[in-house]
Design an enzyme around this catalytic site. Structure first.
Site, PDB file in Angstrom:
ATOM      1  N   LYS A 187       0.853  -1.202   0.000  1.00 57.01           N
ATOM      2  CA  LYS A 187       0.000   0.000   0.000  1.00 57.01           C
ATOM      3  C   LYS A 187       0.882   1.242   0.000  1.00 57.01           C
ATOM      4  CE  LYS A 187      -3.978   1.891   2.611  1.00 57.01           C
ATOM      5  NZ  LYS A 187      -4.809   1.739   3.832  1.00 57.01           N
ATOM      6  N   SER A 228      -9.852   1.798   2.656  1.00 54.15           N
ATOM      7  CA  SER A 228      -8.900   2.503   1.817  1.00 54.15           C
ATOM      8  C   SER A 228      -7.872   1.611   1.131  1.00 54.15           C
ATOM      9  CB  SER A 228      -8.182   3.557   2.654  1.00 54.15           C
ATOM     10  OG  SER A 228      -7.378   2.947   3.654  1.00 54.15           O
ATOM     11  N   SER A 246     -10.248  -0.492   6.892  1.00 47.21           N
ATOM     12  CA  SER A 246      -9.606  -0.391   5.575  1.00 47.21           C
ATOM     13  C   SER A 246      -8.894  -1.627   5.072  1.00 47.21           C
ATOM     14  CB  SER A 246      -8.625   0.773   5.561  1.00 47.21           C
ATOM     15  OG  SER A 246      -9.333   1.964   5.343  1.00 47.21           O
TER      16      SER A 246
HETATM   17  N1  GLN Z   1     -13.398   4.243   5.935  1.00 53.18           N
HETATM   18  C1  GLN Z   1     -12.847   4.739   7.174  1.00 53.18           C
HETATM   19  C2  GLN Z   1     -12.443   6.169   7.003  1.00 53.18           C
HETATM   20  O1  GLN Z   1     -12.639   6.696   5.980  1.00 53.18           O
HETATM   21  C3  GLN Z   1     -11.687   3.891   7.599  1.00 53.18           C
HETATM   22  C4  GLN Z   1     -10.462   4.110   6.810  1.00 53.18           C
HETATM   23  C5  GLN Z   1      -9.316   3.288   7.271  1.00 53.18           C
HETATM   24  O2  GLN Z   1      -9.498   2.270   7.946  1.00 53.18           O
HETATM   25  N2  GLN Z   1      -8.119   3.762   6.957  1.00 53.18           N
HETATM   26  O3  GLN Z   1     -11.924   6.782   7.896  1.00 53.18           O
END
Ligand code: GLN
Length: 492
Positions: free
Chosen positions: A78, A158, A182
Site C-alpha cells: 500500500k 482505503s 480499511s
Molecule cells: N473508511 C474509514 C475512514 O474513511 C476507515 C479508513 C481506514 O481504515 N483507513 O476513515
C-alpha cells in the site's frame, strides 16, 4: 504447468523448494500480469528492476539452501508504507514526488524474510475512504463484476489497490492498513482474506500516520493460510514505535488446523441492524451454522455501546488526522505552492495538495479539538471508546472465544454511485469494523458467500487482544466450509 500467478504463498513455498520454477520466473509472471492489467489502476508505482534483482537474490538463497520464510514471494505494498528511495505518496498530491529516506518497519521485516516488492498500491488519499475514490490517482476497479452488468465496481477502501491486486492475481499477497475497516472492508468486497491484528502487534514506524491510536498494518491475501504466514513476518516489537508490544509472535500457521470443537462463539445482537439486506443476514446465519456443525457453541451476546462506535470514530479519527496532517505545509516534503510569504505558502500548498475528503477531515478534527468544543466532542468520544472496549472485555472475560459478525453492510457498489450521497453514507461502510479499531481488538474478514448477483460477501471474526491465532483457526473453518472465491477474468 498452471499459471504461476495462480499460486498462493503456501504453494509458492512448496514449488520453489521443489525447484518446479524459479523465483525469477515467478516475479516475471507477475510483472507481465501487472503490465497487462493497468486498467484496474491497482498499482500507482511499479518497481520491476528492484523486483527482478530481489528475485535473483532469492534464487541464490534457494540454491544455497538458505531460504527465508517468504523467500521469493512477490508482494504489493500500500502506498502508505514508506519504502526507502521508492515512490510513497499516500495517494495524495501533497506528497508529490516524495521519496522517503527510510523504510517502514513492517516492509523491512518482509524484505528481511525474503519477500519481493512488485510496486506500490493505490488507496484512498491518506487512507480516508471506503471506496478508493479519494485517491489522487483515480479509482481502482474491482476485478469482480455483477452478473448482470459490466459497470465498474469499487474494491472498497482505503486499501482498495491491495485488495484488487490480490483478487486479480497481480501479487501473491499485499499489505494494507486498517484505521476503521480499511483492510477488512476491501477484503470483503473482493473475496479475499484481510486481518487487522491487535493494536500494537505490528509497528507503525514508517507508515504515513492517519489516526495514530487506531492505525494498524495487516495483510490481504487469497486465503487464511497466506494471511497467517504474512502476519508472522510483519509483526514485531520495535523501539521506534513505543505502542508496539513486546510479546513473542506465535507461529500462526500451527494454529490453523485446531478446529473449533468446544469453542464458544458470540453473536452480538446489536450488529443486527434495521434495514440490513437479506443477503447479509443469510450469510451471517450460514456462518453460525458452519461453526455449529464443526463443533462450536453459538451464543447470543450483547455489546451495548456498539451504536456509538461510528459517531465516536468520526470524532477521534479526524481529530488525530488534523494533528498528524499539520506537517504537510510545503516546507519539508512534497508539493510547495504559492509565491507570497510563509503563511500564504502554507495555505496555497494545503489548498492545492489535499483532496476534498482530507480537507473535510482536517476541518472536523480542528473543530472538535478547539477550545470550548474539546470536552463536548473529543473527550466524550474518548469516554465512549472506553465503554466499547469494556463491552468486549466483559464478553471475553465471560469465556467467549471469538465474535462472529458480518464484515460489511452491503456488497461492492458501483464506481461514482455515492458521488452525490452524503458522506455519512460512505462512512456507514465501516459500521461493523470500527468497533475493533476503537477497542484495539483484532479482527479478520473471510470470504463466505456470493450474492445473487455473484458478488462476494465476507464474515468478520473479532478476538481477544493478541489472540490472532484464534481468528486464523476459526477463519479456517469458515473458509473450509465456504470454499474459495475467484472473479471471472475479463480484464486481460
Ligand atoms: N473508511 C474509514 C475512514 O474513511 C476507515 C479508513 C481506514 O481504515 N483507513 O476513515
Amino acid at each position: 504447468m498452471t499459471d504461476l500467478t495462480d499460486l498462493g504463498i503456501g504453494a509458492i513455498r512448496d514449488g520453489l523448494a521443489a525447484r518446479e520454477f524459479s523465483a525469477r520466473e515467478l516475479t516475471d509472471a507477475y510483472l507481465e500480469a501487472m503490465e497487462a492489467t493497468r486498467a484496474l489502476n491497482a498499482y500507482v508505482a511499479e518497481t520491476p528492476e528492484r523486483a527482478r534483482a530481489a528475485a535473483d537474490e532469492s534464487d541464490k538463497r534457494l540454491a544455497a539452501g538458505e531460504a527465508r520464510a517468504l523467500e521469493g514471494v512477490p508482494i504489493g505494498v500500500k502506498d502508505l508504507f514508506c519504502t526507502e528511495g521508492v515512490h510513497t505518496q499516500a495517494a495524495s498530491s501533497i506528497l508529490d514526488a516524495f521519496r522517503p529516506t527510510y523504510e517502514s518497519t513492517v516492509t523491512a521485516n518482509l524484505w528481511a524474510d525474503g519477500a519481493v516488492m512488485l510496486g506500490k498500491l493505490n488507496m484512498d488519499e491518506f487512507a480516508m475512504g471506503s471506496s478508493n475514490e479519494t485517491s489522487c490517482y483515480g479509482p481502482v476497479v474491482n476485478p469482480w463484476r455483477s452478473a448482470d452488468s459490466n459497470a465498474d465496481l469499487v474494491p472498497g477502501g482505503s486499501s482498495g489497490g491491495s485488495a484488487a491486486a490480490v483478487a486479480a492475481r497481480l501479487c501473491a499477497a499485499a499489505i494494507g492498513t486498517d484505521t476503521g475497516g480499511s483492510i477488512r472492508q476491501p477484503a470483503a468486497f473482493t473475496g479475499t482474506v484481510g486481518i487487522k491484528p491487535t493494536y500494537g502487534r505490528c509497528s507503525r514506524w514508517g507508515i504515513v500516520a492517519f489516526a495514530s491510536s487506531l492505525d494498524q498494518a495487516g495483510p490481504i491475501t487469497r486465503d487464511v493460510l497466506d494471511a497467517a504466514i504474512m502476519l508472522k513476518s510483519m509483526a514485531s516489537v520495535d523501539p521506534a514505535d513505543t505502542t508496539s508490544v513486546d510479546r513473542p509472535v506465535p507461529n500462526y500457521e500451527a494454529a490453523l488446523e485446531r478446529g473449533v470443537k468446544g469453542l464458544r462463539i458470540g453473536i452480538p445482537k446489536e450488529y443486527r441492524m434495521d434495514g440490513m439486506p437479506a443477503a447479509i443476514e443469510t450469510v451471517w446465519q450460514q456462518g453460525e451454522a458452519w461453526l455449529r456443525e464443526a463443533g462450536a457453541t453459538i451464543e447470543e451476546i450483547t455489546l451495548p455501546h456498539t451504536q456509538y462506535a461510528l459517531p465516536a470514530y468520526y470524532i477521534v479519527a479526524p481529530a488525530e488526522a488534523s494533528s498528524n496532517l499539520a506537517r504537510y505545509d510545503g516546507v519539508r516534503y512534497g508539493l510547495r505552492a504559492g509565491d507570497g510569504d510563509v503563511t500564504e505558502m502554507y495555505e496555497a500548498t494545503r489548498s492545492a495538495g489535499f483532496g476534498k475528503e482530507v480537507k473535510r477531515r482536517v476541518l472536523i478534527g480542528t473543530y472538535v479539538l478547539s477550545a470550548g468544543y474539546y470536552d463536548a466532542y473529543y473527550l466524550r468520544a474518548q469516554r465512549v471508546r472506553a465503554l466499547i472496549k469494556r463491552d468486549f472485555d466483559i464478553v471475553f472475560d465471560a469465556g467467549i472465544d471469538a465474535i462472529l459478525t458480518p464484515a460489511t453492510p452491503t456488497a461492492a457498489f458501483a464506481v461514482a454511485s455515492m458521488a452525490t450521497a452524503s458522506p455519512i453514507e460512505m462512512y456507514l461502510n465501516d459500521i461493523f469494523t470500527v468497533t475493533a479499531n476503537m477497542s484495539g481488538h483484532p479482527g479478520i474478514a473471510v470470504p463466505a458467500a456470493l450474492t445473487d448477483d455473484g458478488l462476494p460477501l465476507g464474515l468478520q471474526l473479532i478476538g481477544k487482544p493478541f489472540d490472532e491465532e484464534m481468528l486464523f483457526r476459526v477463519g479456517r473453518v469458515l473458509e473450509d466450509a465456504a470454499g474459495h472465491f475467484t472473479p471471472k477474468r475479463w480484464w486481460s
